[in-house]
Design an enzyme around this catalytic site. Structure first.
Site, PDB file in Angstrom:
ATOM      1  N   LYS A   1       0.813  -1.213   0.000  1.00 54.73           N
ATOM      2  CA  LYS A   1       0.000   0.000   0.000  1.00 54.73           C
ATOM      3  C   LYS A   1       0.851   1.270   0.000  1.00 54.73           C
ATOM      4  O   LYS A   1       0.598   2.200  -0.763  1.00 54.73           O
ATOM      5  CB  LYS A   1      -0.918   0.019   1.233  1.00 54.73           C
TER       6      LYS A   1
ATOM      7  N   ASN B   1      -3.174   6.306   5.786  1.00 55.30           N
ATOM      8  CA  ASN B   1      -2.424   5.385   6.638  1.00 55.30           C
ATOM      9  C   ASN B   1      -0.919   5.474   6.409  1.00 55.30           C
ATOM     10  O   ASN B   1      -0.130   4.886   7.136  1.00 55.30           O
ATOM     11  CB  ASN B   1      -2.909   3.951   6.375  1.00 55.30           C
TER      12      ASN B   1
ATOM     13  N   HIS C   1      -3.861  -9.485  10.201  1.00 48.64           N
ATOM     14  CA  HIS C   1      -4.647  -8.947  11.309  1.00 48.64           C
ATOM     15  C   HIS C   1      -5.672  -9.958  11.837  1.00 48.64           C
ATOM     16  O   HIS C   1      -6.757  -9.572  12.285  1.00 48.64           O
ATOM     17  CB  HIS C   1      -5.371  -7.663  10.871  1.00 48.64           C
TER      18      HIS C   1
END
Length: 463
Positions: free
Chosen positions: A124, A147, A194
């Site tokens: 990302k 982010n 996650h």
């Protein structure tokens, strides 16, 4: 909504929470900022807010823990991405009909300009940074945010309709969007991550897919045609799918043929650049470049502007970053490899002779999938952090393993055992929060340890 005189609860006093609180104070809101950390830990970050509150809005600090009544007695809740929405406190807000939104949702409601949303399990930050570089090189005005470390809400002041925001988005941020709508949304890849926060892989994927929740037929969805999970999303979105692939030609999208990158749409096909123009290591970075080129073109970049910008792109700190070469040994910092798949991609970037430093806080990853690559390419694994035992159990019968009490000690151990032409690689496959503030902090500690080795070597000292 307008915020003057409204009470807004901001949950989490990290970067995005502080930025959200700052914006809300400038709008005359009564801001309640809550965090589990105490005032002493947060004082430097909060000081500017306290000064701002003397001029505009009101600021109340609820630190050292959350209170149920704060979640009930407000008009809006803005949640930082590091705070799980599953916490029972949020049920207080939901039960009272109080909206709970992410910082990026707050930003999107007030930001002027075009939002490009980029998410995925890996790549990302590199892709987001490259998109901004490509668009700026094409003469457009683009800011990398989200982010990536610069909150999107901080872009509101001074934003103009012609501005473009390349926005890195985590699954945590996407959980709490409502009307957030990117003109171009992209999921780069989907691999388990996650799983300490989600009930399973499908729940994690569902959070990522929220990126396309509000897109219309005039928007675009840029998806990885080589990842079956992302490819399947093309049939689900309301926007126009645009694919990228390093394995096959595409009717509409970015692909590789005969050593070159191409982009094809209804206007025809155009060669963008040669593979040799890409300085970044690894096949995964080729995918990142393909995605970035597609996103940039959809956002208005002239294809002719792309090659030079790609050639000049140095990569991103903490992502396969060459720190130094000492006595013929190269030291690479990939602290951003915070999950197993990212570590796999990192290992694939080198043919062999790797001394791998791994470990940290386990995110529910399956470390056994590392075994084939580790057996093939890794000379030793030096383990740190909470997950050291779990990783050791997964790998010790295919490679020599040892443990270090700190990251600098791990660097030292690798330096003693490595030989010229070997690679010392920090690619932890874990989160950093057991020993460090974040992955950037971990990367800086690694780099400092390497640079101290380099200094000692240049001074003629022993390593």
């Amino acid at each position: 909504m307008t915020y003057y005189g409204k009470t807004v609860l901001v949950v989490g006093a990290a970067r995005s929470g502080i930025a959200a609180a700052e914006f809300l104070l400038t709008q005359g809101a009564r801001v309640v900022l809550t965090d589990t950390r105490d005032f002493e830990a947060l004082a430097p970050a909060i000081a500017p807010l306290q000064s701002l509150a003397q001029e505009s809005g009101e600021l109340t600090l609820q630190l050292g823990g959350h209170k149920n009544e704060d979640f009930r007695n407000c008009d809006l809740v803005v949640v930082s991405p590091g705070v799980p929405l599953a916490l029972p406190f949020f049920n207080e807000s939901r039960g009272a009909g109080i909206p709970v939104i992410a910082e990026v949702e707050l930003a999107a409601r007030h930001l002027r300009g075009i939002i490009l949303g980029i998410t995925g399990s890996n790549g990302k930050t590199t892709t987001t940074t490259l998109v901004a570089d490509l668009l700026n090189a094409a003469g457009l005005k683009c800011r990398a945010a989200g982010n990536i470390g610069y909150p999107l809400v901080a872009c509101i002041s001074g934003s103009m309709p012609e501005d473009i925001y390349a926005t890195e988005l985590s699954s945590f941020q996407l959980e709490a969007i409502d009307k957030f709508r990117p003109f171009v949304g992209s999921i780069l890849n989907l691999t388990p991550d996650h799983l300490d926060r989600y009930s399973g892989f499908e729940a994690y994927i569902a959070a990522k897919k929220r990126l396309f929740l509000n897109q219309k037929a005039s928007d675009f969805a840029v998806l990885n045609a080589d990842d079956p999970r992302t490819l399947s999303i093309a049939a689900e979105v309301n926007s126009r799918p645009v694919l990228f692939s390093r394995h096959r030609e595409l009717e509409h999208g970015a692909f590789v043929r005969s050593g070159k990158l191409f982009f094809r749409d209804r206007r025809g096909e155009q060669a963008l650049l040669a593979l040799s123009d890409i300085a970044l290591r690894g096949d995964h970075n080729l995918e990142n470049v393909l995605a970035a080129c597609a996103i940039a073109i959809l956002a208005g970049a002239a294809p002719a502007c792309l090659p030079e910008a790609v050639r000049n792109f140095p990569g991103v700190e903490h992502r396969l970053e060459l720190v130094a070469e000492i006595a013929g040994i190269q030291y690479f910092n990939d602290s951003k490899a915070t999950n197993v798949d990212a570590t796999i991609k990192s290992l694939q970037a080198f043919p062999g002779n790797i001394h791998l430093i791994a470990g940290g806080r386990d995110k529910g990853g399956d470390f056994t999938v590392l075994r084939p690559l580790v057996s093939e390419r890794v000379r030793e694994v030096v383990l740190i952090g909470e997950a050291a035992g779990k990783i050791d159990e997964a790998l010790r019968d295919v490679v020599e393993t040892s443990r270090a009490s700190s990251l600098p000690e791990a660097v030292f151990l690798c330096s003693r055992r490595a030989r010229p032409a070997d690679v010392v690689l920090l690619a932890p496959a874990c989160a950093s929060f057991d020993m460090f503030q974040n992955y950037e902090h971990r990367g800086r500690v690694f780099k400092q340890a390497v640079l101290e080795l380099k200094k000692a070597s240049e001074a003629g000292g022993s390593l």
